[in-house]
Design a protein around this motif. Structure first.
Motif, short mmCIF file in Angstrom:
data_model
loop_
_atom_site.label_atom_id
_atom_site.label_comp_id
_atom_site.label_asym_id
_atom_site.label_seq_id
_atom_site.Cartn_x
_atom_site.Cartn_y
_atom_site.Cartn_z
N ASP A 342 32.08 49.69 36.87
CA ASP A 342 31.50 48.50 37.36
C ASP A 342 30.20 48.23 36.86
N ASP A 343 29.59 48.75 35.51
CA ASP A 343 28.23 48.32 35.62
C ASP A 343 28.02 48.63 33.57
N CYS A 344 27.60 48.06 33.13
CA CYS A 344 26.74 48.69 31.64
C CYS A 344 28.44 48.78 31.14
N CYS A 345 29.29 47.38 31.67
CA CYS A 345 30.56 46.96 30.67
C CYS A 345 30.46 45.46 30.10
N GLU A 346 31.74 45.55 29.29
CA GLU A 346 32.44 43.96 29.08
C GLU A 346 33.83 43.93 29.02
N ILE A 347 34.19 43.07 30.14
CA ILE A 347 35.37 42.59 30.02
C ILE A 347 36.12 41.31 30.18
N HIS A 348 37.18 40.98 29.70
CA HIS A 348 37.66 40.22 29.30
C HIS A 348 38.93 39.61 30.41
N ILE A 349 39.01 38.08 30.73
CA ILE A 349 39.61 38.51 31.74
C ILE A 349 40.49 37.11 31.31
N LYS A 350 41.50 36.95 31.60
CA LYS A 350 42.32 35.54 31.07
C LYS A 350 43.21 34.66 32.29
N LEU A 351 42.78 33.59 33.39
CA LEU A 351 43.10 33.04 34.48
C LEU A 351 44.17 31.77 33.57
N ASP A 352 45.27 31.41 34.93
CA ASP A 352 45.98 30.29 34.42
C ASP A 352 45.35 28.87 35.08
N GLY A 353 43.84 29.27 35.63
CA GLY A 353 43.18 28.55 35.70
C GLY A 353 43.70 27.28 37.13
N MET A 354 44.79 27.49 37.75
CA MET A 354 45.92 27.50 38.94
C MET A 354 45.12 28.16 39.97
N LYS A 355 44.91 29.07 39.92
CA LYS A 355 44.79 30.02 41.31
C LYS A 355 43.37 30.32 41.70
N PRO A 356 42.95 30.24 42.54
CA PRO A 356 41.91 31.48 42.86
C PRO A 356 41.62 32.56 42.87
N PHE A 357 39.96 33.62 42.12
CA PHE A 357 40.09 34.62 41.41
C PHE A 357 38.55 34.07 41.95
N GLY A 358 38.75 36.40 41.96
CA GLY A 358 37.11 36.85 41.99
C GLY A 358 37.45 38.00 41.24
N LEU A 359 36.12 38.70 40.45
CA LEU A 359 35.79 39.85 40.78
C LEU A 359 35.04 40.11 41.43
N LEU A 360 35.11 41.17 42.15
CA LEU A 360 34.44 41.64 42.98
C LEU A 360 33.67 43.67 42.89
N ARG A 361 32.73 44.13 43.66
CA ARG A 361 31.88 45.29 42.71
C ARG A 361 31.31 45.67 43.98
N GLY A 362 31.71 46.79 44.86
CA GLY A 362 31.60 47.46 46.16
C GLY A 362 32.12 45.99 47.13
N GLY A 363 32.75 45.37 47.40
CA GLY A 363 32.90 44.44 47.87
C GLY A 363 32.65 43.37 47.44
N GLN A 364 31.28 42.65 46.97
CA GLN A 364 30.67 41.85 46.74
C GLN A 364 30.90 41.33 45.34
N GLU A 365 31.43 39.94 45.64
CA GLU A 365 31.77 39.17 44.25
C GLU A 365 31.12 38.58 43.60
N VAL A 366 30.65 38.96 42.10
CA VAL A 366 30.75 39.41 41.25
C VAL A 366 30.53 37.72 40.08
N LEU A 367 32.06 37.56 40.05
CA LEU A 367 32.56 36.35 40.12
C LEU A 367 33.49 35.81 40.70
N GLY A 368 33.58 34.06 40.73
CA GLY A 368 34.49 33.77 40.87
C GLY A 368 34.76 32.47 40.36
N PHE A 369 36.42 32.06 40.95
CA PHE A 369 36.55 30.95 40.44
C PHE A 369 37.44 29.68 41.48
N ASP A 370 37.41 28.63 41.43
CA ASP A 370 37.45 27.68 42.78
C ASP A 370 39.04 26.87 41.76
N PRO A 371 39.65 26.90 41.64
CA PRO A 371 41.16 26.53 40.69
C PRO A 371 40.44 24.70 41.50
#
Length: 446
Positions: A342-371
């Motif tokens: 959850d810290d000091c890292c690199e993450i690769h994520i592939k999305l289809d771009g059709m559905k909502p997505f979120g990456l959360l840290r401790g329940g708090q959204e770090v990254l969100g995508f709204d299609p």
């Protein structure tokens, strides 16, 4: 400001790490592989340069507190873009001089093998020069300011942040400015000696937005211009309207012809500056602004971080690509097929771009995508992305979050708070991550 803080002899004798507070090493919001000063306030990167096998990074710095004040130039050096050595302050205001109220943003060139800084002094805004033999001790030009104000007939709300480059046997200079009531601009000058400058013309003129009263927020004033070749094109970018606008085009006979445009960095990133690394690549750094209250910054004892070092290139269609420098790959630990850190890292994520997505840290959204809107969000920052699949390269580092989407969109933001593990909202096509090794044990990037 007291005499003690403006005397250059005092500041250059004081090693910067001695200014760091003892609690900073335990502050989980401080980055561990992004560059930042030992303590206090930092904003714009200044005059980065590759010189005799080392990177030198200068930056706007307030040595007194974690808030903006009379600007000095901090200085650090690195051989690998990762591990930095903090050096004494390079420039400090000279009492009674043309930079008495602050050494503002500028650039650096090498003239006859010797480094030369061109920067802005304020109240009024003028352009100044300082020279060095070793990048450690600087002598200010006795004829400062070398440009004492805007050209005759140019009514501008600002006149700052010079950018200089070699053009054949002459020098060219851009200064951020604007035409009052109309829009921002960069003013073009030429010189044979970096001291006597001749005004040529505005190189490009923008359009002022209605609404904001502040000239920078409205686009009436452009700050921090940078201009250099990328592939077979030239890239111009300026900071205005709370973001960084760019144009790609051709440059010939002192004429810049834009062919495409966009936003270089979205969100917290601002006032980027670049350097040429031995003619092999261009590297861009941006100031990552805080997205928390001034009171929180003062309590923390630090404010501001530098972005990752980012390399611009062109794709086969001549469109701009933005990638983190390859050096960061050297910090990677064992690859995981999940978001395991959850810290000091690199993450690769592939999305289809059709559905909502979120990456959360401790329940708090770090990254969100709204299609529906095709918008990526990081904390308070947002960036539009084109429809279709998304390939996201995400860097988490303390409160800093940087995202590179399809190598075309660079989104930066700040997310503060507890580290209690990562979780997902939605299903990605694939995910993998790497822990990144901190570059120091004390969160001082030294």
């Amino acid at each position: 400001m007291s005499q003690g803080w403006t005397r250059r002899s005092f500041l250059t004798a004081l090693p910067l790490p001695l200014l760091a507070g003892s609690g900073l090493a335990q502050d989980a919001d401080r980055p561990q592989y992004h560059f930042l000063p030992p303590s206090n306030w930092m904003n714009d990167p200044n005059a980065p340069i590759w010189f005799k096998g080392e990177y030198h990074l200068f930056y706007q710095y307030n040595p007194k507190a974690a808030q903006w004040d009379t600007m000095h130039w901090g200085h650090a050096t690195s051989s690998d873009l990762l591990h930095w050595k903090h050096l004494p302050i390079a420039l400090a205001p000279t009492p009674g001089g043309s930079d008495k109220d602050g050494c503002f943003t500028g650039c650096m060139v090498v003239d006859g093998g010797k480094p030369v800084i061109v920067y802005t002094g304020v109240n009024p805004e003028v352009q100044c020069v300082a020279r060095s033999e070793d990048l450690l001790t600087w002598t200010k030009e006795p004829n400062n300011p070398v440009i004492a104000g805007p050209p005759a007939g140019v009514d501008t709300p600002g006149f700052r942040d010079p950018h200089v480059w070699r053009e054949g046997n002459e020098w060219r200079l851009l200064v951020g400015a604007g035409f009052r009531g109309k829009g921002g601009t960069v003013l073009l000058y030429k010189s044979n000696d970096l001291v006597k400058w001749t005004y040529l013309k505005p190189m490009l003129i923008g359009q002022k937005l209605s609404g904001p009263a502040d000239p920078v927020a409205s686009g009436e004033m452009w700050e921090c211009p940078d201009f250099f070749p990328v592939g077979n094109k030239w890239l111009l970018y300026v900071s205005t309207q709370g973001k960084v606008l760019y144009w790609l085009g051709t440059w010939k006979d002192d004429v810049f012809t834009p062919e495409s445009d966009g936003v270089l960095v979205h969100g917290a990133g601002y006032a980027p500056k670049s350097c040429d690394a031995s003619g092999k690549r261009r590297i861009i750094w941006a100031w990552l602004r805080e997205q928390r209250s001034k009171a929180d910054q003062l309590r923390a004892g630090w404010s501001g971080s530098m972005s990752l070092a980012v390399v611009p290139t062109l794709d086969g269609d001549g469109k701009l690509l933005l990638n983190p420098a390859a050096e960061y790959d050297g910090l990677r630990g064992k690859r995981m097929r999940e978001a395991a850190h959850d810290d000091c890292c690199e993450i690769h994520i592939k999305l289809d771009g059709m559905k909502p997505f979120g990456l959360l840290r401790g329940g708090q959204e770090v990254l969100g995508f709204d299609p529906e809107s095709h918008v990526l969000s990081v904390g308070r920052s947002e960036a539009p992305v084109p429809p279709g699949r998304l390939d996201l390269r995400i860097f988490l580092d303390g409160s800093v979050v940087e995202v590179f989407a399809n190598r075309r969109v660079w989104l930066t933001g700040r997310v503060y708070g507890e580290r209690r593990g990562l979780s997902l909202r939605g299903d990605p096509r694939s995910i993998q991550s790497w822990p990144l090794t901190p570059v120091s044990r004390d969160r001082l990037t030294t």
